[in-house]
Scaffold this motif. Structure first.
Motif, PDB file in Angstrom:
ATOM      1  N   LEU A  43       6.509  30.097  -5.944  1.00 56.12           N
ATOM      2  CA  LEU A  43       6.277  29.851  -4.732  1.00 56.12           C
ATOM      3  C   LEU A  43       5.648  31.776  -4.049  1.00 56.12           C
ATOM      4  CD1 LEU A  43       7.341  26.540  -3.348  1.00 56.12           C
ATOM      5  CD2 LEU A  43       5.383  27.135  -4.133  1.00 56.12           C
ATOM      6  N   LYS A  44       6.510  31.775  -3.605  1.00 54.57           N
ATOM      7  CA  LYS A  44       5.928  33.339  -3.335  1.00 54.57           C
ATOM      8  C   LYS A  44       5.273  34.502  -4.565  1.00 54.57           C
ATOM      9  CE  LYS A  44      10.579  34.035  -1.186  1.00 54.57           C
ATOM     10  NZ  LYS A  44      11.594  34.751  -0.738  1.00 54.57           N
ATOM     11  N   SER A  45       4.906  34.245  -5.429  1.00 56.10           N
ATOM     12  CA  SER A  45       3.571  34.391  -6.331  1.00 56.10           C
ATOM     13  C   SER A  45       2.322  34.278  -6.649  1.00 56.10           C
ATOM     14  CB  SER A  45       4.418  34.541  -7.672  1.00 56.10           C
ATOM     15  OG  SER A  45       4.111  33.218  -8.686  1.00 56.10           O
ATOM     16  N   LEU A  46       2.849  33.233  -5.564  1.00 53.58           N
ATOM     17  CA  LEU A  46       1.564  32.419  -5.775  1.00 53.58           C
ATOM     18  C   LEU A  46       0.104  33.290  -4.829  1.00 53.58           C
ATOM     19  CD1 LEU A  46       2.050  28.129  -5.156  1.00 53.58           C
ATOM     20  CD2 LEU A  46       1.773  30.060  -6.992  1.00 53.58           C
ATOM     21  N   PRO A  47      -0.786  33.265  -6.023  1.00 49.68           N
ATOM     22  CA  PRO A  47      -2.029  34.143  -4.812  1.00 49.68           C
ATOM     23  C   PRO A  47      -2.969  32.775  -4.314  1.00 49.68           C
ATOM     24  CG  PRO A  47      -2.813  32.935  -7.320  1.00 49.68           C
ATOM     25  CD  PRO A  47      -2.051  32.518  -6.950  1.00 49.68           C
ATOM     26  N   PHE A  48      -4.091  34.182  -2.960  1.00 46.44           N
ATOM     27  CA  PHE A  48      -4.623  33.290  -2.537  1.00 46.44           C
ATOM     28  C   PHE A  48      -5.849  32.399  -2.779  1.00 46.44           C
ATOM     29  CE2 PHE A  48      -2.193  35.823   1.028  1.00 46.44           C
ATOM     30  CZ  PHE A  48      -1.509  35.138   0.985  1.00 46.44           C
ATOM     31  N   MET A  49      -7.059  33.468  -3.426  1.00 45.60           N
ATOM     32  CA  MET A  49      -8.160  33.168  -3.201  1.00 45.60           C
ATOM     33  C   MET A  49      -8.220  32.861  -5.265  1.00 45.60           C
ATOM     34  SD  MET A  49     -10.080  35.947  -2.027  1.00 45.60           S
ATOM     35  CE  MET A  49      -9.029  36.130  -0.347  1.00 45.60           C
ATOM     36  N   VAL A  50      -9.816  32.878  -5.586  1.00 43.97           N
ATOM     37  CA  VAL A  50      -9.505  32.845  -6.650  1.00 43.97           C
ATOM     38  C   VAL A  50     -11.298  33.472  -6.565  1.00 43.97           C
ATOM     39  CG1 VAL A  50     -10.471  32.140  -9.333  1.00 43.97           C
ATOM     40  CG2 VAL A  50      -8.564  31.576  -8.133  1.00 43.97           C
ATOM     41  N   ARG A  51     -11.742  34.724  -7.443  1.00 43.74           N
ATOM     42  CA  ARG A  51     -13.194  34.751  -7.311  1.00 43.74           C
ATOM     43  C   ARG A  51     -13.778  34.853  -8.434  1.00 43.74           C
ATOM     44  NH1 ARG A  51     -12.240  40.364  -4.541  1.00 43.74           N
ATOM     45  NH2 ARG A  51     -11.357  41.275  -6.234  1.00 43.74           N
ATOM     46  N   THR A  52     -15.091  34.491  -8.598  1.00 47.61           N
ATOM     47  CA  THR A  52     -15.931  34.114  -9.797  1.00 47.61           C
ATOM     48  C   THR A  52     -16.415  35.583  -9.919  1.00 47.61           C
ATOM     49  OG1 THR A  52     -17.870  32.322  -9.038  1.00 47.61           O
ATOM     50  CG2 THR A  52     -14.985  31.809 -10.037  1.00 47.61           C
ATOM     51  N   THR A  53     -17.778  35.815 -11.175  1.00 41.55           N
ATOM     52  CA  THR A  53     -18.136  36.675 -11.212  1.00 41.55           C
ATOM     53  C   THR A  53     -19.665  35.749 -10.540  1.00 41.55           C
ATOM     54  OG1 THR A  53     -18.988  36.305 -13.075  1.00 41.55           O
ATOM     55  CG2 THR A  53     -17.707  37.841 -13.251  1.00 41.55           C
ATOM     56  N   GLY A  54     -20.090  34.498 -10.541  1.00 42.10           N
ATOM     57  CA  GLY A  54     -21.009  33.712  -9.992  1.00 42.10           C
ATOM     58  C   GLY A  54     -21.050  33.950  -8.506  1.00 42.10           C
ATOM     59  N   GLY A  55     -20.290  34.593  -7.705  1.00 40.24           N
ATOM     60  CA  GLY A  55     -19.919  34.646  -6.275  1.00 40.24           C
ATOM     61  C   GLY A  55     -19.743  33.616  -5.705  1.00 40.24           C
ATOM     62  N   ILE A  56     -18.911  32.462  -6.472  1.00 42.57           N
ATOM     63  CA  ILE A  56     -18.190  31.614  -6.187  1.00 42.57           C
ATOM     64  C   ILE A  56     -16.602  31.584  -5.568  1.00 42.57           C
ATOM     65  CG2 ILE A  56     -16.645  29.284  -6.597  1.00 42.57           C
ATOM     66  CD1 ILE A  56     -19.329  28.640  -8.754  1.00 42.57           C
ATOM     67  N   LEU A  57     -15.877  31.601  -4.280  1.00 46.64           N
ATOM     68  CA  LEU A  57     -14.352  32.210  -3.866  1.00 46.64           C
ATOM     69  C   LEU A  57     -13.673  30.643  -3.308  1.00 46.64           C
ATOM     70  CD1 LEU A  57     -13.325  34.003  -3.122  1.00 46.64           C
ATOM     71  CD2 LEU A  57     -13.836  33.640  -0.634  1.00 46.64           C
ATOM     72  N   PHE A  58     -12.776  30.445  -3.986  1.00 50.50           N
ATOM     73  CA  PHE A  58     -12.072  29.391  -4.366  1.00 50.50           C
ATOM     74  C   PHE A  58     -10.468  29.951  -2.977  1.00 50.50           C
ATOM     75  CE2 PHE A  58     -14.224  28.335  -8.706  1.00 50.50           C
ATOM     76  CZ  PHE A  58     -14.574  27.345  -8.514  1.00 50.50           C
ATOM     77  N   VAL A  59     -10.493  29.069  -2.280  1.00 49.10           N
ATOM     78  CA  VAL A  59      -9.621  28.913  -1.226  1.00 49.10           C
ATOM     79  C   VAL A  59      -8.744  27.781  -1.027  1.00 49.10           C
ATOM     80  CG1 VAL A  59      -9.818  31.145  -0.305  1.00 49.10           C
ATOM     81  CG2 VAL A  59     -10.746  29.292   0.821  1.00 49.10           C
ATOM     82  N   HIS A  60      -7.944  27.409  -0.411  1.00 43.80           N
ATOM     83  CA  HIS A  60      -7.330  26.580  -0.276  1.00 43.80           C
ATOM     84  C   HIS A  60      -7.803  25.969   0.915  1.00 43.80           C
ATOM     85  CE1 HIS A  60      -4.896  23.174   1.234  1.00 43.80           C
ATOM     86  NE2 HIS A  60      -4.277  23.887   2.297  1.00 43.80           N
ATOM     87  N   ALA A  61      -7.798  26.869   2.603  1.00 41.28           N
ATOM     88  CA  ALA A  61      -8.850  26.321   3.492  1.00 41.28           C
ATOM     89  C   ALA A  61      -9.558  27.329   3.872  1.00 41.28           C
ATOM     90  CB  ALA A  61      -7.720  26.347   4.507  1.00 41.28           C
ATOM     91  N   GLY A  62     -10.421  27.511   4.603  1.00 38.96           N
ATOM     92  CA  GLY A  62     -11.755  28.657   4.997  1.00 38.96           C
ATOM     93  C   GLY A  62     -10.846  29.198   5.019  1.00 38.96           C
ATOM     94  N   ALA A  63     -12.389  29.656   4.307  1.00 41.39           N
ATOM     95  CA  ALA A  63     -11.668  31.341   4.601  1.00 41.39           C
ATOM     96  C   ALA A  63     -12.320  32.120   5.569  1.00 41.39           C
ATOM     97  CB  ALA A  63     -12.847  32.459   2.944  1.00 41.39           C
ATOM     98  N   CYS A  64     -12.285  33.147   5.815  1.00 42.43           N
ATOM     99  CA  CYS A  64     -12.554  33.900   7.113  1.00 42.43           C
ATOM    100  C   CYS A  64     -13.975  35.364   7.363  1.00 42.43           C
ATOM    101  CB  CYS A  64     -11.687  34.624   8.157  1.00 42.43           C
ATOM    102  SG  CYS A  64     -11.823  35.457   9.823  1.00 42.43           S
ATOM    103  N   LEU A  65     -15.046  35.000   7.781  1.00 43.14           N
ATOM    104  CA  LEU A  65     -15.473  36.779   7.313  1.00 43.14           C
ATOM    105  C   LEU A  65     -15.831  37.482   8.295  1.00 43.14           C
ATOM    106  CD1 LEU A  65     -18.121  34.130   5.576  1.00 43.14           C
ATOM    107  CD2 LEU A  65     -16.472  35.914   4.459  1.00 43.14           C
ATOM    108  N   LEU A  66     -16.109  38.115   8.349  1.00 46.34           N
ATOM    109  CA  LEU A  66     -16.111  38.854   9.488  1.00 46.34           C
ATOM    110  C   LEU A  66     -17.409  39.567   9.439  1.00 46.34           C
ATOM    111  CD1 LEU A  66     -12.340  40.590   9.707  1.00 46.34           C
ATOM    112  CD2 LEU A  66     -13.409  38.913  11.491  1.00 46.34           C
TER     113      LEU A  66
END
Length: 151
Positions: A124-147
């Motif tokens: 569990l401690k090793s799990l990533p927060f996100m996957v991003r693709t070269t096609g510009g898709i961002l996979f996350v569990h919940a909404g990503a925060c954009l500044l």
């Protein structure tokens, strides 16, 4: 340790929020494996919250699901089977109570871990927060925060 996985190629099969439900998990897992065998899917991405069933304790298969995901990662590789950290998994890393109404999730899961705690906790401690693709898709569990900043 990077908390981001870059998916540079391939087709992803994506699943979200299983919450300890064994039947849907095995159905989706087996469908991914069939697609992979046919050359129609390359990566399985689970978007977190695979643990903490909402029903009776005997219907909560959180630990068997995690152990099966760990097995799949071992057999197929962590680049083929990716589990993102969801808020339900995160509660067991930081030992913060997680509730929904009258339901308190942590004690039941911690009890169910039993002899598997030594393997599951580092996983569990090793799990990533996100996957991003070269096609510009961002996979996350919940909404990503954009500044945003103004120019």
């Amino acid at each position: 340790m990077s908390r981001t996985v870059d998916l540079l190629q391939g087709r992803a099969y994506v699943i979200a929020d299983l919450h300890g439900a064994w039947e849907p998990y095995t159905r989706y897992r087996d469908h991914f494996l069939a697609l992979r065998k046919q050359g129609r899917a390359d990566v399985l991405i689970l978007l977190g919250d695979v643990i903490h069933g909402y029903g009776a304790p005997e219907d909560d298969h959180s630990v068997p699901i995690l152990l099966d995901i760990m097995r799949l990662q071992y057999e197929l590789g962590p680049e083929t089977v990716i589990l993102l950290l969801g808020n339900h998994e995160m509660s067991h890393i930081y030992y913060t109570p997680l509730t929904k109404g009258d339901m308190v999730f942590m004690p039941r899961f911690e009890h169910a871990l039993g002899k598997h705690r030594r393997a599951v906790t580092p996983f569990l401690k090793s799990l990533p927060f996100m996957v991003r693709t070269t096609g510009g898709i961002l996979f996350v569990h919940a909404g990503a925060c954009l500044l945003y900043t103004s120019d």
